[in-house]
Motif scaffolding. Structure first.
Motif, PDB file in Angstrom:
ATOM      1  N   UNK A  75       0.896  -1.467  -0.230  1.00 63.20           N
ATOM      2  CA  UNK A  75       0.223  -0.137   0.409  1.00 63.20           C
ATOM      3  C   UNK A  75       0.983   1.030   0.305  1.00 63.20           C
ATOM      4  N   UNK A  76      -0.106   2.295  -0.217  1.00 56.49           N
ATOM      5  CA  UNK A  76       1.364   3.375  -0.597  1.00 56.49           C
ATOM      6  C   UNK A  76       0.281   4.814  -0.096  1.00 56.49           C
ATOM      7  N   UNK A  77       0.939   5.670   0.053  1.00 55.18           N
ATOM      8  CA  UNK A  77      -0.661   7.310   0.866  1.00 55.18           C
ATOM      9  C   UNK A  77       0.945   7.915   0.058  1.00 55.18           C
ATOM     10  N   UNK A  78      -0.069   8.707  -0.145  1.00 50.52           N
ATOM     11  CA  UNK A  78       1.016  10.551  -1.440  1.00 50.52           C
ATOM     12  C   UNK A  78       0.589  11.611  -0.641  1.00 50.52           C
ATOM     13  N   UNK A  79       0.930  12.784   0.390  1.00 47.13           N
ATOM     14  CA  UNK A  79       0.608  13.783   0.580  1.00 47.13           C
ATOM     15  C   UNK A  79       1.374  14.773   0.239  1.00 47.13           C
ATOM     16  N   UNK A  80       1.124  15.584  -0.260  1.00 46.03           N
ATOM     17  CA  UNK A  80       1.529  16.653  -0.905  1.00 46.03           C
ATOM     18  C   UNK A  80       0.994  18.139  -0.292  1.00 46.03           C
ATOM     19  N   UNK A  81       2.441  19.115   0.418  1.00 48.69           N
ATOM     20  CA  UNK A  81       2.309  20.606   0.963  1.00 48.69           C
ATOM     21  C   UNK A  81       2.130  21.118   0.425  1.00 48.69           C
ATOM     22  N   UNK A  82       2.129  22.286   0.501  1.00 46.92           N
ATOM     23  CA  UNK A  82       3.067  24.070   0.358  1.00 46.92           C
ATOM     24  C   UNK A  82       3.556  24.387   0.839  1.00 46.92           C
ATOM     25  N   UNK A  83       4.462  25.591   1.251  1.00 46.69           N
ATOM     26  CA  UNK A  83       5.369  25.199   1.890  1.00 46.69           C
ATOM     27  C   UNK A  83       5.350  25.918   3.543  1.00 46.69           C
ATOM     28  N   UNK A  84       3.808  26.317   2.683  1.00 47.87           N
ATOM     29  CA  UNK A  84       3.265  26.894   4.655  1.00 47.87           C
ATOM     30  C   UNK A  84       2.617  25.556   5.536  1.00 47.87           C
ATOM     31  N   UNK A  85       3.080  23.871   4.984  1.00 49.38           N
ATOM     32  CA  UNK A  85       2.810  22.840   5.739  1.00 49.38           C
ATOM     33  C   UNK A  85       0.845  22.342   5.635  1.00 49.38           C
ATOM     34  N   UNK A  86       0.320  23.407   4.023  1.00 56.86           N
ATOM     35  CA  UNK A  86      -0.971  23.334   4.350  1.00 56.86           C
ATOM     36  C   UNK A  86      -1.505  21.434   3.470  1.00 56.86           C
ATOM     37  N   UNK A  87      -2.229  21.110   3.594  1.00 58.85           N
ATOM     38  CA  UNK A  87      -1.815  19.869   3.062  1.00 58.85           C
ATOM     39  C   UNK A  87      -3.298  20.327   1.764  1.00 58.85           C
ATOM     40  N   UNK A  88      -1.884  19.904  -0.217  1.00 63.14           N
ATOM     41  CA  UNK A  88      -3.021  20.279  -0.876  1.00 63.14           C
ATOM     42  C   UNK A  88      -2.966  18.900  -1.762  1.00 63.14           C
ATOM     43  N   UNK A  89      -2.879  17.997  -1.289  1.00 63.12           N
ATOM     44  CA  UNK A  89      -3.389  16.662  -1.845  1.00 63.12           C
ATOM     45  C   UNK A  89      -3.247  15.363  -1.133  1.00 63.12           C
ATOM     46  N   UNK A  90      -3.927  14.753  -1.417  1.00 61.90           N
ATOM     47  CA  UNK A  90      -3.688  12.825  -0.509  1.00 61.90           C
ATOM     48  C   UNK A  90      -4.618  11.856  -1.162  1.00 61.90           C
ATOM     49  N   UNK A  91      -4.029  11.110  -1.605  1.00 60.50           N
ATOM     50  CA  UNK A  91      -3.946   9.124  -2.131  1.00 60.50           C
ATOM     51  C   UNK A  91      -3.824   8.594  -1.467  1.00 60.50           C
ATOM     52  N   UNK A  92      -4.194   7.434  -2.009  1.00 57.09           N
ATOM     53  CA  UNK A  92      -3.851   6.445  -0.988  1.00 57.09           C
ATOM     54  C   UNK A  92      -4.431   4.688  -2.136  1.00 57.09           C
ATOM     55  N   UNK A  93      -3.766   3.971  -2.113  1.00 54.51           N
ATOM     56  CA  UNK A  93      -4.278   2.254  -2.859  1.00 54.51           C
ATOM     57  C   UNK A  93      -2.663   1.921  -2.771  1.00 54.51           C
ATOM     58  N   UNK A  94      -2.591   0.713  -3.495  1.00 54.47           N
ATOM     59  CA  UNK A  94      -1.838  -0.366  -3.445  1.00 54.47           C
ATOM     60  C   UNK A  94      -0.784   0.373  -4.342  1.00 54.47           C
ATOM     61  N   UNK A  95       0.256  -1.108  -4.468  1.00 54.51           N
ATOM     62  CA  UNK A  95       0.972  -0.379  -5.480  1.00 54.51           C
ATOM     63  C   UNK A  95       1.542  -1.618  -5.372  1.00 54.51           C
ATOM     64  N   UNK A  96       2.191  -2.252  -6.607  1.00 50.68           N
ATOM     65  CA  UNK A  96       2.822  -3.440  -6.876  1.00 50.68           C
ATOM     66  C   UNK A  96       4.318  -2.443  -7.721  1.00 50.68           C
ATOM     67  N   UNK A  97       5.183  -3.770  -7.485  1.00 56.90           N
ATOM     68  CA  UNK A  97       6.678  -3.462  -8.284  1.00 56.90           C
ATOM     69  C   UNK A  97       7.574  -4.757  -8.491  1.00 56.90           C
ATOM     70  N   UNK A  98       8.446  -4.098 -10.027  1.00 55.95           N
ATOM     71  CA  UNK A  98       9.160  -4.788 -10.083  1.00 55.95           C
ATOM     72  C   UNK A  98      10.675  -4.629 -10.148  1.00 55.95           C
ATOM     73  N   UNK A  99      11.763  -5.933  -9.362  1.00 50.61           N
ATOM     74  CA  UNK A  99      13.376  -5.276  -9.908  1.00 50.61           C
ATOM     75  C   UNK A  99      13.747  -4.904 -11.186  1.00 50.61           C
ATOM     76  N   UNK A 100      14.497  -3.700 -10.766  1.00 48.66           N
ATOM     77  CA  UNK A 100      15.311  -3.606 -12.254  1.00 48.66           C
ATOM     78  C   UNK A 100      16.269  -4.371 -12.104  1.00 48.66           C
ATOM     79  N   UNK A 101      17.220  -4.977 -12.997  1.00 48.98           N
ATOM     80  CA  UNK A 101      18.743  -5.339 -12.802  1.00 48.98           C
ATOM     81  C   UNK A 101      19.419  -4.398 -14.486  1.00 48.98           C
ATOM     82  N   UNK A 102      20.528  -4.714 -14.159  1.00 51.35           N
ATOM     83  CA  UNK A 102      21.426  -3.621 -14.755  1.00 51.35           C
ATOM     84  C   UNK A 102      21.489  -4.487 -16.190  1.00 51.35           C
ATOM     85  N   UNK A 103      21.497  -6.181 -16.320  1.00 52.37           N
ATOM     86  CA  UNK A 103      21.461  -6.847 -17.742  1.00 52.37           C
ATOM     87  C   UNK A 103      19.939  -6.229 -18.776  1.00 52.37           C
TER      88      UNK A 103
END
Length: 103
Positions: A75-103
Motif C-alpha cells: 500500500x501507499x499514501x501520498x501527501x503534498x504540502x505547500x511551503x506553509x505546510x498546508x495539505x494540498x493533495x492526498x492519495x492512497x492505494x495499492x502498489x506493485x513493482x518489479x526489480x530492475x537489473x543491470x542486464x
C-alpha cells in the motif's frame, strides 16, 4: 529502489525524491509470513512551471517482497504540502513493482 545503505530513491519526471526504509515485522498473511516486509518514506520537492520550489510531497509505502525476490506489493499514501505546510493533495492505494537489473 532499495539500496544497501538503508536509503532509497524513486525519481519520476523531473522530480527529486530521497527516502529511507526499514524492515518491519511480517504480517499474518501466508505470503508475508515468509517474505520480508518494509516501510518506506520518501520526501520529494515540488516545483511550479517556472522551476520555483512550491512544496513537498511525502510518500509512504508498506510493501512485502514476493516469493521470487524480484517483485513487491503493498500500500501507499501520498501527501503534498505547500511551503506553509498546508495539505494540498492526498492519495492512497495499492502498489506493485518489479526489480530492475543491470542486464
Amino acid at each position: 529502489r532499495l539500496q544497501g545503505d538503508w536509503s532509497s530513491d524513486v525519481c519520476s519526471s523531473d522530480l527529486v525524491c530521497l527516502g529511507v526504509y526499514s524492515q518491519v515485522p511480517s504480517s499474518t498473511t501466508v505470503i508475508a509470513a515468509t517474505n520480508p516486509s518494509y516501510k518506506l518514506k520518501h520526501l520529494s520537492w515540488t516545483f511550479d512551471d517556472a522551476g520555483n520550489l512550491n512544496g513537498i510531497a511525502v510518500i509512504r509505502e508498506h510493501v512485502t517482497v514476493g516469493a521470487d525476490n524480484a517483485t513487491f506489493a503493498g500500500t501507499f499514501t501520498v501527501d503534498v504540502y505547500d511551503l506553509s505546510n498546508n495539505l494540498l493533495f492526498h492519495s492512497d492505494g495499492q502498489i506493485t513493482g518489479q526489480r530492475i537489473t543491470a542486464n
